[in-house]
Scaffold this motif. Structure first.
Motif, PDB file in Angstrom:
ATOM      1  N   VAL A  34       0.902  -1.191   0.019  1.00 46.55           N
ATOM      2  CA  VAL A  34       0.050   0.012  -0.055  1.00 46.55           C
ATOM      3  C   VAL A  34       0.793   1.264   0.014  1.00 46.55           C
ATOM      4  CG1 VAL A  34      -1.560   1.381   1.450  1.00 46.55           C
ATOM      5  CG2 VAL A  34      -2.041  -1.139   1.079  1.00 46.55           C
ATOM      6  N   ARG A  35       1.860   1.327   1.160  1.00 46.28           N
ATOM      7  CA  ARG A  35       2.962   2.404   1.012  1.00 46.28           C
ATOM      8  C   ARG A  35       3.728   2.440  -0.502  1.00 46.28           C
ATOM      9  NH1 ARG A  35      -0.018   4.674   4.325  1.00 46.28           N
ATOM     10  NH2 ARG A  35       0.302   4.709   6.537  1.00 46.28           N
ATOM     11  N   ALA A  36       3.887   1.475  -0.873  1.00 40.86           N
ATOM     12  CA  ALA A  36       4.701   1.846  -2.325  1.00 40.86           C
ATOM     13  C   ALA A  36       4.120   2.267  -3.350  1.00 40.86           C
ATOM     14  CB  ALA A  36       5.256   0.131  -2.348  1.00 40.86           C
ATOM     15  N   ARG A  37       2.610   1.763  -3.409  1.00 44.21           N
ATOM     16  CA  ARG A  37       1.853   2.267  -4.382  1.00 44.21           C
ATOM     17  C   ARG A  37       1.505   3.704  -4.103  1.00 44.21           C
ATOM     18  NH1 ARG A  37      -3.991   2.732  -5.447  1.00 44.21           N
ATOM     19  NH2 ARG A  37      -4.408   2.141  -7.596  1.00 44.21           N
ATOM     20  N   GLU A  38       1.316   4.059  -2.969  1.00 43.94           N
ATOM     21  CA  GLU A  38       1.203   5.454  -2.587  1.00 43.94           C
ATOM     22  C   GLU A  38       2.366   6.184  -3.100  1.00 43.94           C
ATOM     23  OE1 GLU A  38      -1.805   5.133   1.381  1.00 43.94           O
ATOM     24  OE2 GLU A  38       0.432   5.652   1.533  1.00 43.94           O
ATOM     25  N   GLY A  39       3.331   5.639  -2.847  1.00 43.76           N
ATOM     26  CA  GLY A  39       4.888   6.437  -3.540  1.00 43.76           C
ATOM     27  C   GLY A  39       4.955   6.669  -4.735  1.00 43.76           C
ATOM     28  N   ARG A  40       4.246   5.667  -5.482  1.00 43.25           N
ATOM     29  CA  ARG A  40       4.381   5.711  -7.092  1.00 43.25           C
ATOM     30  C   ARG A  40       3.053   6.683  -7.342  1.00 43.25           C
ATOM     31  NH1 ARG A  40       4.589   0.150  -6.372  1.00 43.25           N
ATOM     32  NH2 ARG A  40       2.290  -0.174  -6.969  1.00 43.25           N
ATOM     33  N   LEU A  41       2.102   6.602  -6.664  1.00 40.49           N
ATOM     34  CA  LEU A  41       1.065   7.451  -7.426  1.00 40.49           C
ATOM     35  C   LEU A  41       1.047   9.178  -7.191  1.00 40.49           C
ATOM     36  CD1 LEU A  41      -2.427   5.633  -6.613  1.00 40.49           C
ATOM     37  CD2 LEU A  41      -1.249   5.919  -8.922  1.00 40.49           C
ATOM     38  N   SER A  42       1.803   9.280  -6.035  1.00 45.05           N
ATOM     39  CA  SER A  42       1.643  10.648  -5.466  1.00 45.05           C
ATOM     40  C   SER A  42       2.441  11.571  -6.568  1.00 45.05           C
ATOM     41  CB  SER A  42       2.624  10.799  -4.103  1.00 45.05           C
ATOM     42  OG  SER A  42       3.712  10.500  -4.128  1.00 45.05           O
ATOM     43  N   PRO A  43       3.635  11.434  -7.213  1.00 49.35           N
ATOM     44  CA  PRO A  43       4.155  12.385  -8.112  1.00 49.35           C
ATOM     45  C   PRO A  43       2.925  12.921  -9.244  1.00 49.35           C
ATOM     46  CG  PRO A  43       5.640  10.570  -7.589  1.00 49.35           C
ATOM     47  CD  PRO A  43       4.582  10.234  -6.938  1.00 49.35           C
ATOM     48  N   SER A  44       2.111  12.002  -9.655  1.00 43.50           N
ATOM     49  CA  SER A  44       1.267  12.296 -10.816  1.00 43.50           C
ATOM     50  C   SER A  44      -0.032  12.381 -10.246  1.00 43.50           C
ATOM     51  CB  SER A  44       1.608  10.930 -11.651  1.00 43.50           C
ATOM     52  OG  SER A  44       2.617  10.902 -12.105  1.00 43.50           O
ATOM     53  N   TYR A  45      -0.486  11.785  -9.343  1.00 46.34           N
ATOM     54  CA  TYR A  45      -1.921  11.772  -8.867  1.00 46.34           C
ATOM     55  C   TYR A  45      -2.343  12.397  -7.551  1.00 46.34           C
ATOM     56  CZ  TYR A  45      -2.397   8.900 -12.965  1.00 46.34           C
ATOM     57  OH  TYR A  45      -2.286   8.373 -14.304  1.00 46.34           O
ATOM     58  N   ASP A  46      -3.440  13.164  -7.253  1.00 43.93           N
ATOM     59  CA  ASP A  46      -3.940  13.320  -6.103  1.00 43.93           C
ATOM     60  C   ASP A  46      -4.870  12.089  -5.967  1.00 43.93           C
ATOM     61  OD1 ASP A  46      -2.358  15.455  -5.397  1.00 43.93           O
ATOM     62  OD2 ASP A  46      -4.131  16.878  -6.201  1.00 43.93           O
ATOM     63  N   SER A  47      -5.051  11.521  -4.599  1.00 46.29           N
ATOM     64  CA  SER A  47      -6.089  10.334  -4.283  1.00 46.29           C
ATOM     65  C   SER A  47      -6.856  10.626  -3.394  1.00 46.29           C
ATOM     66  CB  SER A  47      -5.030   9.083  -3.893  1.00 46.29           C
ATOM     67  OG  SER A  47      -5.889   8.012  -3.369  1.00 46.29           O
ATOM     68  N   LEU A  48      -8.203  10.477  -3.702  1.00 48.02           N
ATOM     69  CA  LEU A  48      -9.316  10.596  -2.733  1.00 48.02           C
ATOM     70  C   LEU A  48      -9.809   9.491  -2.478  1.00 48.02           C
ATOM     71  CD1 LEU A  48     -11.230  13.684  -4.379  1.00 48.02           C
ATOM     72  CD2 LEU A  48      -9.476  13.882  -2.523  1.00 48.02           C
ATOM     73  N   VAL A  49      -9.927   8.939  -1.212  1.00 45.80           N
ATOM     74  CA  VAL A  49     -10.451   7.642  -0.743  1.00 45.80           C
ATOM     75  C   VAL A  49     -11.500   7.762   0.388  1.00 45.80           C
ATOM     76  CG1 VAL A  49      -9.897   5.283   0.392  1.00 45.80           C
ATOM     77  CG2 VAL A  49      -8.182   6.413  -0.920  1.00 45.80           C
ATOM     78  N   ALA A  50     -12.422   7.119   0.118  1.00 47.34           N
ATOM     79  CA  ALA A  50     -13.874   6.985   1.088  1.00 47.34           C
ATOM     80  C   ALA A  50     -13.799   5.701   1.401  1.00 47.34           C
ATOM     81  CB  ALA A  50     -14.840   7.724   0.606  1.00 47.34           C
TER      82      ALA A  50
END
Length: 268
Positions: free
Chosen positions: A150-166
């Motif tokens: 989960v943490r690795a995926r967040e690290g990959r996404l953060s430079p390109s995307y903002d993530s909204l989770v509900a």
């Protein structure tokens, strides 16, 4: 540059598999560019020990189109299909959902990094999604999503995307029992609706629709420049398809997941 092929070699959960995307500028199509790119990508995949390549092809809902014909000529077959749906935000009526407990569930929301207190539950839900998501005859094995992943995926996404989770929290047990995620590309106005999951024993309460309404309301507030949301739903996933259509999504095209075995090169 008139075309490109991007080959992704999947990790240890799927050591036999590679994902491939081939794109050719319209003015240079039907000149052998795509076929040359496919051959180069195939050679690279085989050299790495991969025996299967998968990719996505988009077509109109009622016809195949040139992209599917190209994939077929390269030896790929359609093994799973999903409807590509789009929601124009200026036409959608998605009032915010109350945060108070209703029907025994509340909503927990975050952006970007999952709070530590929810990390284990979130990893468990993402693993359930890996096992539950429809994929037809696609030869992709589900992965076990650990907290580290989960943490690795967040690290990959953060430079390109903002993530909204509900996420939905069951009041009695305190457990997270479902989630949905929006991915907002930096500098873009088109948003991706990613996973939505509710655990089977908690379905039938409208949680999937509720979570999506909460996230769409957050999207309007936190990203007012967003113009549309895109999502993909298997035609036989009737509950989720009904939910998306009720929110105002409309089908715009059909996505084919295609798969090619690399034992033999494509016909010339």
């Amino acid at each position: 540059m008139v075309g490109a092929a991007e080959l992704s070699l999947l990790g240890p959960d799927n050591p036999h598999l590679a994902e491939l995307e081939v794109a050719v500028a319209p003015a240079h199509q039907r000149a052998g560019v795509g076929r040359s790119l496919w051959r180069a990508a195939r050679e690279a995949a085989v050299a790495d020990g991969r025996d299967t390549v998968v990719g996505e092809v988009y077509a109109s809902p009622d016809s195949g189109g040139a992209a599917l014909a190209f994939a077929t000529a390269m030896g790929a077959v359609s093994v799973h299909q999903e409807e590509h749906l789009a929601l124009e935000l200026d036409r959608a009526a998605t009032p915010p959902d109350p945060d108070a407990a209703r029907d025994g569930y509340t909503v927990v929301a975050w952006g970007g990094r999952c709070p530590d207190e929810h990390l284990a539950a979130y990893a468990r839900l993402r693993t359930r999604m890996e096992h539950d998501v429809p994929q037809g005859e696609l030869d992709r094995r589900p992965i076990e999503v650990t907290e580290e992943r989960v943490r690795a995926r967040e690290g990959r996404l953060s430079p390109s995307y903002d993530s909204l989770v509900a996420a939905a929290r069951h009041v009695v047990s305190g457990e997270l029992v479902g989630y949905t995620q929006l991915l907002v590309p930096h500098g873009e106005t088109e948003v991706v609706q990613d996973d939505t999951l509710v655990e089977p024993e908690h379905r039938g309460h409208g949680l999937g629709a509720r979570l999506k309404r909460v996230n769409l309301a957050r999207l309007r507030v936190e990203h007012p420049g967003a113009t549309a949301v895109h999502t993909w739903t298997a035609p036989d996933n009737a509950p989720m398809l009904r939910t998306n259509l009720a929110l105002g999504f409309v089908v715009v095209e059909r996505m084919h997941e295609v798969q090619a075995r690399l034992g033999e090169p494509p016909r010339r």
